[in-house]
Design an enzyme around this catalytic site. Structure first.
Site, short mmCIF file in Angstrom:
data_model
loop_
_atom_site.label_atom_id
_atom_site.label_comp_id
_atom_site.label_asym_id
_atom_site.label_seq_id
_atom_site.Cartn_x
_atom_site.Cartn_y
_atom_site.Cartn_z
N SER A 67 0.84 -1.20 0.00
CA SER A 67 0.00 0.00 0.00
C SER A 67 0.88 1.26 0.00
CB SER A 67 -0.92 -0.05 1.23
OG SER A 67 -1.98 0.86 1.09
N ARG B 133 -11.76 6.68 10.02
CA ARG B 133 -11.22 5.33 10.05
C ARG B 133 -12.27 4.29 9.63
NH1 ARG B 133 -6.72 2.32 9.51
NH2 ARG B 133 -6.72 0.50 10.86
N ASP C 260 -8.66 -6.96 -4.21
CA ASP C 260 -8.26 -5.62 -3.80
C ASP C 260 -8.84 -4.61 -4.78
OD1 ASP C 260 -7.03 -3.25 -3.08
OD2 ASP C 260 -5.01 -4.10 -2.95
N HIS D 146 -7.94 -5.41 0.10
CA HIS D 146 -6.63 -4.76 0.18
C HIS D 146 -5.82 -5.24 1.38
CE1 HIS D 146 -3.65 -1.68 -0.38
NE2 HIS D 146 -3.92 -1.11 0.76
N ASP D 147 -6.51 -5.52 2.50
CA ASP D 147 -5.83 -5.94 3.73
C ASP D 147 -5.10 -7.27 3.59
OD1 ASP D 147 -6.01 -3.95 5.54
OD2 ASP D 147 -7.66 -4.79 6.71
#
Lengths: 389, 207
Positions: A163, A233, A329, A362-363
Site C-alpha cells: 500500500s 477510520r 483488492d 486490500h488488507d
C-alpha cells in the site's frame, strides 16, 4: 485490563520520545522537503530486528502503510498488541530475521516518534499542528535515506512494503536505484487514483468537521477530534476489505440481540465492528497525522516526476523487482500493479509479477496468505543467492 | 506444457537450451512451472525471465526464485521494447495462442532470435487418428480431448515453415523429434519431417 493498559505508552509522549530507537538530526543534516521547506531539527524513530552482517549487505527496509508504524514485528507500546506484520517478519518467517537485518521506521508526518504535526516545533515549543510542512512520499523516503546513511548501510538488500509502503518502495527504487538491490512492492500503485483521493478527502473532511479539531490546534486545547477521526477510520476500513470478506465475517447478523431495535444503535455486527475499529484507532493515531499522511499518498504520482512516462522512473535500473497484487483488492487493483510491471519491462528491469488469489481485499497483504509468503520467500531467497548472502 | 511424458519433455527442453548462447538474455513465453527457465539458469548461466498465464504457474516460479510475470503472450509482448532480449522462447505454447502470427512477429521484434518448439499436427499418428478413426487425435504429446484443450491453433511443420516465409523469418536451425524424443533424419526432406516428427524446434532470426 486496567493494569495492563497502565503499562502502555502515552501517545502524546510517543510523538517526541518514542519507546524505540530514534535518530536525531541537526542543521548539518537538514531534511529538504518537496514543498520547499527544510527542517533543521528533525528525528526519525525506528526498530531493527536481526543482525547486520559484516559486509552490511543483508539489510531489509520495511516501509509501513498509512496508519502503520515502526513496530513491524514487536509489541506496539501504545496498543500493547503485536507488530503489524508479525506474520511476515520474524525468525524463520518469509522475511527471516535470523538471516536478514530488518529496519522499519515511522514515516515523516507520522505520530510515533518521527517528526510530524504532533511533534513539538522547536521554534514555538508547541505542537507543529497544521504549521507542519506538507509531506510527500519522496520526503518520507528521503528521511529514511538519512537514517540508512546514519546506520552506515550503503546498499539495502531489499526495500519491501504494501500500500503506502509499496509507494515508498517504488520511490526508493526510482530515487536511489544504486542503493536498492531488490524491491518488493505489494498491493500498491505508482499513482494514487482519483477514487482513492476521493475516499481520503471524505476522511479528512470528517476530521475537520469535528468541533474538537479546533483548526488543528486541539493538542494545546487538551481535546482530540475523536469522533471525526473515528468516522474517517470507519470509512477507510471498509475500503480495505471486500464484500465477500465482510459477508463471511458478519453477513447481516445482529449484535447481541434477537431483533432490530428500530433505532440507530449498532444493531448489525458489522456496525459495532466498524465502531470498534474507529474507537481503537483514535487511541493510537493523531488526527493531524492522518491529514498529512493521506495527503502524501494523494500527491504520489511517480510518472509525473518523469514527463508522465513511468518507465523513465526506472531507466537503467539494476534492481530486481517482485510485484504482487490481490484479486479482491479494489483499492489498489491488479491493473495498478500491471502498470508498474509494464513500465519495468519497458525499462528492461528484472521483474516478477503475480496476482494472488484472495477474497480478503486490500488488507490481504497484512494477513496470513500462504501464496504471498511463498512468493516473498522465493523472491528473497533467489535475490540473497544473487547477492551472496 | 502439453507434455506429460517427462522423458520426452526433457529432451525437447534440452534441445532448446542447447540453442541458447551462455550468458545471454532470455525471455520464455508461456514458461509454465519454470522447468526450462531453471534448466537455462543452471546450465547456460543466462539472465532468464518468463511470462506465464496461469496464476499457479507464476506463483510456483516466483517461489522457486525465478523472474516470472503473470501475463498473456497474445497481449503483453507489446509492452517490451525492441531488442530487449537475445532469445525469446515459445516452448510448446504456440498452439495455445490466439494469434500465432502476431506472437511470432512480436518475438522477432523484442528478441534478436526466437526459438519455437511445437507439436507437429502433421505427424502420421495424428493423421491416422483423423483418417481411420474419424476423431480428433489424442496422443502422448497432446493428451487433451477436443472439448477441454487449451490448444486452439494447431499447425504442421510444413504450415509453420510457410508462416516463417510469410513473415520473413529466417530459419537458422530446425530439428524434428520423433515420438521417443530421438532426432528425425537430419538431412531428410520436409515432407519426411512433417510425417515422422512428433514435435519440432526452430531457431529463427529476422530475415
Amino acid at each position: 485490563m486496567s493494569d495492563f493498559s497502565a503499562s502502555l505508552a502515552d501517545p502524546l509522549k510517543e510523538a517526541n520520545e518514542p519507546t524505540s530507537a530514534v535518530a536525531r538530526f541537526g542543521p548539518d543534516t537538514p531534511l529538504a522537503m518537496d514543498c520547499g521547506v527544510s527542517l533543521d531539527h528533525w528525528q526519525i524513530a525506528y526498530q531493527t530486528y536481526g543482525v547486520l552482517n559484516e559486509a552490511r549487505s543483508n539489510a531489509i527496509l520495511v516501509c509501513h502503510a498509512l496508519t502503520g508504524d515502526q513496530h513491524v514485528a514487536s509489541r506496539n507500546p501504545i496498543t500493547g498488541k503485536g507488530g503489524w506484520w508479525t506474520a511476515m517478519v520474524g525468525p524463520g518467517k518469509p522475511v527471516d530475521t535470523d538471516r536478514f537485518f530488518v529496519i522499519c521506521a515511522n514515516v515523516v508526518g507520522g505520530c510515533t516518534g518521527t517528526t510530524g504535526p504532533a511533534s513539538t516545533n522547536p521554534e514555538t515549543g508547541q505542537p507543529w499542528g497544521l504549521g507542519f510542512p506538507m509531506v510527500t512520499i519522496r520526503d518520507m523516503v528521503r528521511a529514511q535515506r538519512h537514517l540508512i546513511d546514519s546506520l552506515g548501510i550503503e546498499t539495502l538488500f531489499c526495500v519491501a512494503g504494501g500500500s503506502m509502503g509499496g509507494m515508498q518502495v517504488l520511490q526508493w527504487a526510482a530515487s536511489y536505484p544504486d542503493r536498492v538491490f531488490a524491491a518488493l512492492p505489494l498491493a500498491t500503485a505508482a499513482k494514487h487514483s482519483a477514487q482513492n483521493i476521493a475516499f481520503h478527502e471524505v476522511g479528512r473532511q470528517a476530521v475537520m468537521a469535528d468541533p474538537d479539531w479546533r483548526g488543528g490546534r486541539y493538542l494545546e486545547a487538551g481535546t482530540r477530534p475523536s469522533k471525526g477521526l473515528s468516522v474517517a477510520r470507519m470509512g477507510a476500513h471498509i475500503t480495505y476489505l471486500s464484500e465477500p470478506a465482510l459477508h463471511r465475517k458478519f453477513g447481516r447478523k445482529l449484535q447481541d440481540r434477537e431483533a432490530p431495535t428500530f433505532s440507530f444503535d449498532a444493531d448489525f455486527q458489522v456496525e459495532s465492528y466498524l465502531r470498534y475499529q474507529g474507537l481503537s484507532f483514535v487511541e493510537r493515531f493523531d488526527a493531524n497525522s492522518y491529514l498529512y499522511v493521506t495527503r502524501a499518498m494523494d500527491y504520489f504520482d511517480l510518472a509525473a516526476d518523469h514527463d508522465g512516462v513511468l518507465a523513465k522512473a526506472f531507466a537503467g535500473t539494476k534492481t530486481r523487482f517482485c510485484v504482487a497484487s490481490f484479486t479482491s483488492d479494489w483499492l489498489f487493483p491488479t491493473a495498478d500493479s500491471r502498470a508498474i510491471v509494464h513500465a519495468l519491462n519497458a525499462a528492461g528491469a528484472s521483474v516478477s509479477f503475480v496476482e494472488l488469489e484472495s477474497d480478503k481485499g486490500h488488507d490481504a497483504f497484512l494477513l496470513e496468505e500462504p501464496n504471498l509468503f511463498a512468493t516473498t520467500r522465493g523472491f528473497l531467497g533467489a535475490a540473497a543467492r544473487a547477492r551472496g548472502i | 506444457m502439453a507434455l506429460t511424458d517427462p522423458h520426452t519433455s526433457r529432451i525437447d527442453l534440452k534441445l532448446v537450451a542447447e540453442m541458447v548462447t551462455p550468458g545471454s538474455r532470455v525471455l520464455d513465453v508461456g514458461c509454465g512451472d519454470g522447468q526450462l527457465l531453471a534448466l537455462l539458469a543452471e546450465t547456460r548461466n543466462v539472465d532468464a525471465r518468463g511470462i506465464e498465464l496461469s496464476r499457479e504457474g507464476v506463483a510456483g516460479c516466483v517461489a522457486r526464485g525465478l523472474s516470472v510475470i503473470q501475463g498473456d503472450a497474445d497481449t503483453d509482448l507489446t509492452e517490451y521494447p525492441d531488442d530487449a532480449f537475445d532469445y525469446v522462447i515459445l516452448s510448446q505454447t504456440i498452439q495455445a495462442t490466439r494469434n500465432p502470427r502476431f506472437v511470432l512477429e512480436q518475438m522477432l521484434r523484442i528478441g534478436r532470435r526466437a526459438i519455437i518448439s511445437f507439436p507437429n499436427f502433421g505427424h502420421w499418428k495424428m493423421r491416422s487418428q483423423v483418417f481411420f478413426l474419424g476423431r480428433m487425435p489424442v496422443t502422448e504429446s497432446l493428451p487433451y480431448a477436443w472439448w477441454d484443450t487449451p490448444n486452439i491453433h494447431f499447425c504442421t511443420i510444413r504450415d509453420f515453415v510457410t508462416l516463417c516465409d510469410t513473415i520473413g523469418a529466417e530459419k537458422e536451425r530446425a530439428v524434428a523429434l520423433d515420438a521417443a524424443g530421438g532426432r528425425v533424419g537430419v538431412s531428410a526432406p520436409w515432407w519426411f519431417w512433417n510425417l515422422f516428427g512428433a514435435q519440432a524446434v526452430f531457431l529463427l532470426k529476422r530475415g
